[in-house]
Design a protein around this motif. Structure first.
Motif, PDB file in Angstrom:
ATOM      1  N   ARG A  53      30.742  49.897 -71.017  1.00 29.20           N
ATOM      2  CA  ARG A  53      31.847  48.931 -71.074  1.00 29.20           C
ATOM      3  C   ARG A  53      32.569  48.998 -72.423  1.00 29.20           C
ATOM      4  NH1 ARG A  53      29.457  43.433 -68.415  1.00 29.20           N
ATOM      5  NH2 ARG A  53      29.396  44.200 -66.273  1.00 29.20           N
ATOM      6  N   ILE A  54      31.804  49.082 -73.486  1.00 29.58           N
ATOM      7  CA  ILE A  54      32.392  49.142 -74.824  1.00 29.58           C
ATOM      8  C   ILE A  54      32.472  50.606 -75.212  1.00 29.58           C
ATOM      9  CG2 ILE A  54      32.149  48.461 -77.234  1.00 29.58           C
ATOM     10  CD1 ILE A  54      30.591  46.012 -76.213  1.00 29.58           C
ATOM     11  N   ARG A  55      33.670  51.129 -75.348  1.00 31.48           N
ATOM     12  CA  ARG A  55      33.880  52.554 -75.545  1.00 31.48           C
ATOM     13  C   ARG A  55      34.026  52.944 -77.012  1.00 31.48           C
ATOM     14  NH1 ARG A  55      33.303  54.768 -70.948  1.00 31.48           N
ATOM     15  NH2 ARG A  55      34.409  56.644 -71.492  1.00 31.48           N
ATOM     16  N   ALA A  56      34.162  51.974 -77.888  1.00 29.14           N
ATOM     17  CA  ALA A  56      34.439  52.263 -79.297  1.00 29.14           C
ATOM     18  C   ALA A  56      33.336  53.083 -79.971  1.00 29.14           C
ATOM     19  CB  ALA A  56      34.650  50.959 -80.065  1.00 29.14           C
ATOM     20  N   TYR A  57      32.105  52.883 -79.567  1.00 29.05           N
ATOM     21  CA  TYR A  57      30.982  53.534 -80.238  1.00 29.05           C
ATOM     22  C   TYR A  57      30.485  54.791 -79.529  1.00 29.05           C
ATOM     23  CZ  TYR A  57      31.029  49.138 -82.690  1.00 29.05           C
ATOM     24  OH  TYR A  57      31.427  48.052 -83.412  1.00 29.05           O
ATOM     25  N   ILE A  58      31.114  55.155 -78.446  1.00 30.84           N
ATOM     26  CA  ILE A  58      30.644  56.306 -77.669  1.00 30.84           C
ATOM     27  C   ILE A  58      30.591  57.592 -78.489  1.00 30.84           C
ATOM     28  CG2 ILE A  58      31.191  57.812 -75.711  1.00 30.84           C
ATOM     29  CD1 ILE A  58      31.876  55.284 -74.141  1.00 30.84           C
ATOM     30  N   PRO A  59      31.607  57.940 -79.274  1.00 29.85           N
ATOM     31  CA  PRO A  59      31.516  59.204 -80.027  1.00 29.85           C
ATOM     32  C   PRO A  59      30.294  59.294 -80.941  1.00 29.85           C
ATOM     33  CG  PRO A  59      33.779  58.433 -79.991  1.00 29.85           C
ATOM     34  CD  PRO A  59      32.937  57.331 -79.418  1.00 29.85           C
ATOM     35  N   ILE A  60      29.966  58.249 -81.671  1.00 27.26           N
ATOM     36  CA  ILE A  60      28.813  58.310 -82.568  1.00 27.26           C
ATOM     37  C   ILE A  60      27.516  58.344 -81.775  1.00 27.26           C
ATOM     38  CG2 ILE A  60      28.635  55.814 -82.934  1.00 27.26           C
ATOM     39  CD1 ILE A  60      27.908  58.541 -85.530  1.00 27.26           C
ATOM     40  N   LEU A  61      27.466  57.625 -80.672  1.00 25.64           N
ATOM     41  CA  LEU A  61      26.268  57.648 -79.839  1.00 25.64           C
ATOM     42  C   LEU A  61      26.079  59.016 -79.190  1.00 25.64           C
ATOM     43  CD1 LEU A  61      26.619  54.131 -78.194  1.00 25.64           C
ATOM     44  CD2 LEU A  61      25.054  54.803 -80.035  1.00 25.64           C
ATOM     45  N   VAL A  62      27.172  59.629 -78.787  1.00 24.67           N
ATOM     46  CA  VAL A  62      27.105  60.976 -78.208  1.00 24.67           C
ATOM     47  C   VAL A  62      26.611  61.968 -79.246  1.00 24.67           C
ATOM     48  CG1 VAL A  62      28.515  62.883 -77.330  1.00 24.67           C
ATOM     49  CG2 VAL A  62      28.795  60.594 -76.392  1.00 24.67           C
ATOM     50  N   GLU A  63      27.129  61.876 -80.455  1.00 28.77           N
ATOM     51  CA  GLU A  63      26.703  62.817 -81.493  1.00 28.77           C
ATOM     52  C   GLU A  63      25.226  62.635 -81.825  1.00 28.77           C
ATOM     53  OE1 GLU A  63      28.083  64.768 -85.706  1.00 28.77           O
ATOM     54  OE2 GLU A  63      29.423  63.381 -84.681  1.00 28.77           O
ATOM     55  N   ARG A  64      24.778  61.407 -81.914  1.00 28.57           N
ATOM     56  CA  ARG A  64      23.362  61.156 -82.194  1.00 28.57           C
ATOM     57  C   ARG A  64      22.474  61.687 -81.073  1.00 28.57           C
ATOM     58  NH1 ARG A  64      23.248  55.014 -84.602  1.00 28.57           N
ATOM     59  NH2 ARG A  64      24.286  55.508 -86.568  1.00 28.57           N
ATOM     60  N   ARG A  65      22.879  61.428 -79.831  1.00 29.44           N
ATOM     61  CA  ARG A  65      22.089  61.904 -78.693  1.00 29.44           C
ATOM     62  C   ARG A  65      22.073  63.428 -78.647  1.00 29.44           C
ATOM     63  NH1 ARG A  65      22.371  58.899 -73.035  1.00 29.44           N
ATOM     64  NH2 ARG A  65      21.404  57.393 -74.392  1.00 29.44           N
ATOM     65  N   SER A  66      23.207  64.038 -78.944  1.00 25.09           N
ATOM     66  CA  SER A  66      23.294  65.502 -78.939  1.00 25.09           C
ATOM     67  C   SER A  66      22.438  66.098 -80.044  1.00 25.09           C
ATOM     68  CB  SER A  66      24.752  65.944 -79.111  1.00 25.09           C
ATOM     69  OG  SER A  66      25.535  65.495 -78.029  1.00 25.09           O
ATOM     70  N   ARG A  67      22.493  65.518 -81.235  1.00 27.89           N
ATOM     71  CA  ARG A  67      21.668  66.019 -82.344  1.00 27.89           C
ATOM     72  C   ARG A  67      20.181  65.908 -82.016  1.00 27.89           C
ATOM     73  NH1 ARG A  67      23.950  67.275 -87.165  1.00 27.89           N
ATOM     74  NH2 ARG A  67      26.139  66.715 -87.406  1.00 27.89           N
ATOM     75  N   LYS A  68      19.792  64.813 -81.392  1.00 28.30           N
ATOM     76  CA  LYS A  68      18.387  64.632 -81.021  1.00 28.30           C
ATOM     77  C   LYS A  68      17.966  65.696 -80.014  1.00 28.30           C
ATOM     78  CE  LYS A  68      15.190  61.111 -79.396  1.00 28.30           C
ATOM     79  NZ  LYS A  68      15.038  59.726 -78.956  1.00 28.30           N
ATOM     80  N   ALA A  69      18.806  65.950 -79.017  1.00 32.71           N
ATOM     81  CA  ALA A  69      18.487  66.964 -78.008  1.00 32.71           C
ATOM     82  C   ALA A  69      18.443  68.358 -78.619  1.00 32.71           C
ATOM     83  CB  ALA A  69      19.508  66.908 -76.874  1.00 32.71           C
ATOM     84  N   LEU A  70      19.401  68.660 -79.487  1.00 31.40           N
ATOM     85  CA  LEU A  70      19.432  69.985 -80.115  1.00 31.40           C
ATOM     86  C   LEU A  70      18.263  70.164 -81.070  1.00 31.40           C
ATOM     87  CD1 LEU A  70      23.269  70.239 -80.708  1.00 31.40           C
ATOM     88  CD2 LEU A  70      21.913  71.586 -79.075  1.00 31.40           C
ATOM     89  N   SER A  71      17.885  69.123 -81.766  1.00 34.51           N
ATOM     90  CA  SER A  71      16.735  69.203 -82.671  1.00 34.51           C
ATOM     91  C   SER A  71      15.454  69.472 -81.900  1.00 34.51           C
ATOM     92  CB  SER A  71      16.585  67.904 -83.464  1.00 34.51           C
ATOM     93  OG  SER A  71      17.652  67.746 -84.363  1.00 34.51           O
ATOM     94  N   ALA A  72      15.336  68.857 -80.740  1.00 36.01           N
ATOM     95  CA  ALA A  72      14.151  69.078 -79.909  1.00 36.01           C
ATOM     96  C   ALA A  72      14.114  70.506 -79.375  1.00 36.01           C
ATOM     97  CB  ALA A  72      14.131  68.083 -78.757  1.00 36.01           C
ATOM     98  N   ALA A  73      15.283  71.070 -79.115  1.00 40.99           N
ATOM     99  CA  ALA A  73      15.367  72.412 -78.553  1.00 40.99           C
ATOM    100  C   ALA A  73      15.274  73.500 -79.615  1.00 40.99           C
ATOM    101  CB  ALA A  73      16.664  72.568 -77.775  1.00 40.99           C
ATOM    102  N   CYS A  74      15.543  73.145 -80.868  1.00 36.84           N
ATOM    103  CA  CYS A  74      15.614  74.130 -81.943  1.00 36.84           C
ATOM    104  C   CYS A  74      14.548  73.810 -82.991  1.00 36.84           C
ATOM    105  CB  CYS A  74      17.008  74.098 -82.569  1.00 36.84           C
ATOM    106  SG  CYS A  74      17.239  75.280 -83.878  1.00 36.84           S
ATOM    107  N   PRO A  75      13.498  74.610 -83.087  1.00 39.29           N
ATOM    108  CA  PRO A  75      12.422  74.304 -84.030  1.00 39.29           C
ATOM    109  C   PRO A  75      12.837  74.369 -85.499  1.00 39.29           C
ATOM    110  CG  PRO A  75      12.086  76.462 -83.043  1.00 39.29           C
ATOM    111  CD  PRO A  75      13.257  75.822 -82.342  1.00 39.29           C
ATOM    112  N   THR A  76      13.935  75.055 -85.814  1.00 42.57           N
ATOM    113  CA  THR A  76      14.396  75.150 -87.198  1.00 42.57           C
ATOM    114  C   THR A  76      15.628  74.283 -87.406  1.00 42.57           C
ATOM    115  OG1 THR A  76      15.713  77.088 -86.658  1.00 42.57           O
ATOM    116  CG2 THR A  76      13.488  77.469 -87.523  1.00 42.57           C
ATOM    117  N   ALA A  77      15.639  73.128 -86.769  1.00 40.77           N
ATOM    118  CA  ALA A  77      16.778  72.213 -86.858  1.00 40.77           C
ATOM    119  C   ALA A  77      16.910  71.669 -88.268  1.00 40.77           C
ATOM    120  CB  ALA A  77      16.606  71.070 -85.874  1.00 40.77           C
ATOM    121  N   PRO A  78      18.141  71.328 -88.672  1.00 36.32           N
ATOM    122  CA  PRO A  78      18.362  70.766 -90.023  1.00 36.32           C
ATOM    123  C   PRO A  78      17.541  69.500 -90.224  1.00 36.32           C
ATOM    124  CG  PRO A  78      20.450  71.261 -88.935  1.00 36.32           C
ATOM    125  CD  PRO A  78      19.362  71.461 -87.921  1.00 36.32           C
ATOM    126  N   GLY A  79      16.905  69.401 -91.383  1.00 36.44           N
ATOM    127  CA  GLY A  79      16.163  68.199 -91.721  1.00 36.44           C
ATOM    128  C   GLY A  79      14.759  68.164 -91.160  1.00 36.44           C
TER     129      GLY A  79
END
Length: 68
Positions: A35-61
């Motif tokens: 319903r609230i669309r203002a925060y979608i970009p940051i939530l998408v980026e966080r979710r994507s980073r979490k998924a990519l970090s799980a898939a990539c053992p040499t993820a940043p940080g």
């Protein structure tokens, strides 16, 4: 979305570009009914980073998180 994909591709160079784009697309789709669309970009980026970090053992940080 393009700038987010570009940032994530730079942060995860070992992940295929198509995989990064697909990860972002799936994350956006998960917020399709939000319903609230203002925060979608940051939530998408966080979710994507979490998924990519799980898939990539040499993820940043990740090395510091393991205490090495």
């Amino acid at each position: 979305m393009r700038s987010m994909v570009a940032r994530l591709r730079a942060a995860y160079p070992s992940v295929d570009a198509a995989a990064v784009e697909a990860t972002v697309r799936v994350a956006y789709d998960s917020f399709r009914q939000a319903r609230i669309r203002a925060y979608i970009p940051i939530l998408v980026e966080r979710r994507s980073r979490k998924a990519l970090s799980a898939a990539c053992p040499t993820a940043p940080g990740q090395a510091g998180a393991l205490g090495t």
